[in-house]
Motif scaffolding. Structure first.
Motif, short mmCIF file in Angstrom:
data_model
loop_
_atom_site.label_atom_id
_atom_site.label_comp_id
_atom_site.label_asym_id
_atom_site.label_seq_id
_atom_site.Cartn_x
_atom_site.Cartn_y
_atom_site.Cartn_z
N ALA A 108 128.36 21.17 115.93
CA ALA A 108 127.54 22.33 116.26
C ALA A 108 126.70 22.75 115.06
O ALA A 108 127.17 22.74 113.92
N LEU A 109 125.46 23.16 115.32
CA LEU A 109 124.56 23.63 114.26
C LEU A 109 124.57 25.14 114.13
O LEU A 109 124.24 25.67 113.06
N LEU A 110 124.93 25.83 115.20
CA LEU A 110 124.82 27.29 115.23
C LEU A 110 125.81 27.85 116.23
O LEU A 110 125.98 27.28 117.31
N ALA A 111 126.44 28.96 115.87
CA ALA A 111 127.26 29.73 116.82
C ALA A 111 126.78 31.16 116.79
O ALA A 111 126.62 31.76 115.71
N GLY A 112 126.54 31.72 117.96
CA GLY A 112 126.06 33.10 118.05
C GLY A 112 127.00 33.95 118.89
O GLY A 112 127.45 33.51 119.95
N ILE A 113 127.29 35.14 118.39
CA ILE A 113 128.05 36.13 119.16
C ILE A 113 127.11 37.29 119.42
O ILE A 113 126.57 37.89 118.48
N SER A 114 126.88 37.60 120.67
CA SER A 114 125.88 38.61 121.02
C SER A 114 126.53 39.95 121.35
O SER A 114 127.71 40.03 121.69
#
Length: 351
Positions: A108-114
């Motif tokens: 994975a290149l990016l993990a986002g928590i919104s």
């Protein structure tokens, strides 16, 4: 610190661990296991349950989904006001996110928590791989003291307008009544009543309203029934005579109540403001009961919110990149997109 991943359909196998994390923190009703179960039942296709462990202890859990291009994000149906993320108090958020990006499938290149709430997850400082972004301002009412003192601190126009509306209704012989529904067996019918109100207004015309029998109605029915079985659901139903003119769907925890959804009958003349009349009676009852400390709204702050409270905070998104260069390139792309959207600047004129 190691993250492991499971199909979200197995949430029941891990519900006790989720509940233990939930109970160790601020314990928002929006992150209770009952809330998660209802969301997954109605909207959970493709979601993954992520569990972080260290030395046999659960440090964090989240619901995630792929968002393409090597990126993952929190599972975030529109019906979930905050990100489905729980962490043990005191565990550093950047360390958890660094481990998450390292352990996610497929490099994975990016993990986002919104949609994180700084009251639940204090906002960390940006770093080489971590970036936070403002989402929306949201409002709450702290119920400290008596309702009369709170009400006296509201603006004169709000107090005067609602007083005039009540006097007009009385002159016209229209009786008002605010029902509070809390029993599990009442929730399905209450959601149907709510759907009738919302689908009859602008949300119905935009095809975003709750409609009887649809996925949203199923979610709210499952949710409210589950919370009601624990004595933690409230549906307010406001009537002019026998006509339902406004409703609020709410869930509670030990110290707060969250207003999830509000609808009103848009055929009622605007000068009656049934939703505001209902809210005044709700607030008075909650203040008088003295059991809860906060009323949370969680939607984007509107003008009417500011008439009811001065307490506003900003929810935020969090992105964690595998390498600092990715954050830099992503930021350049956003700035370029913003510049293109703004268009060319006009040249100054000389006179």
């Amino acid at each position: 610190m190691k993250w492991r991943f499971h199909p979200a359909a197995r949430f029941g196998d891990f519900a006790d661990a989720w509940s233990a994390l939930h109970g160790a923190g601020p314990a928002s009703p929006l992150l209770h296991a009952d809330f998660v179960r209802a969301l997954l039942a109605a909207f959970g296709d493709g979601a993954q349950l992520a569990c972080c462990e260290q030395d046999g202890a659960t440090m964090a859990m989240a619901l995630l989904e792929r968002s393409g291009g090597g990126a993952w994000r929190s599972f975030q149906p529109a019906q979930a006001p905050v990100g489905l993320w729980l962490a043990r108090p005191g565990v550093a958020l950047p360390a958890l996110m660094a481990a998450l990006v390292r352990d996610l499938p497929g490099c994975a290149l990016l993990a986002g928590i919104s949609q994180l709430d700084p009251m639940l997850d204090p906002r960390p400082a940006d770093g080489p791989c971590l970036q936070t972004l403002d989402y929306i301002d949201t409002a709450r009412i702290t119920m400290d003291g008596a309702f009369d003192a709170y009400w006296a601190a509201r603006g004169k126009n709000l107090r005067s307008n609602l007083k005039k509306q009540r006097a007009r209704l009385e002159r016209e012989g229209i009786a008002t009544h605010c029902e509070t529904l809390t029993a599990p067996q009442d929730m399905a019918a209450a959601v149907n009543d709510y759907a009738a109100l919302e689908s009859g207004g602008w949300k119905g015309r935009d095809a975003t309203a709750v409609r009887a029998g649809d996925a949203q109605a199923r979610f709210y029915t499952l949710l409210l029934e589950a919370f009601a079985r624990r004595g933690a659901a409230k549906v307010y139903r406001y009537r002019f005579d026998d006509q339902v003119v406004a409703m609020d769907l709410c869930v509670e925890s030990s110290d707060c109540i969250v207003v999830l959804k509000t609808a009103y009958d848009e055929s009622v003349p605007a000068h009656y403001s049934p939703a505001l009349l209902m809210r005044e009676e709700e607030c008075r009852a909650l203040f008088d009961e003295g059991r809860l400390r906060r009323i949370e709204f969680y939607g984007r702050v509107m003008e009417w919110h500011r008439r009811w409270t001065d307490e506003v905070r900003c929810l935020y998104h969090l992105n964690y990149y595998r390498w600092p260069l990715l954050q830099h390139l992503h930021a350049l792309g956003r700035r370029r997109a913003a510049k293109d959207k703004a268009g060319p600047r006009s040249q100054p004129t000389m006179e």
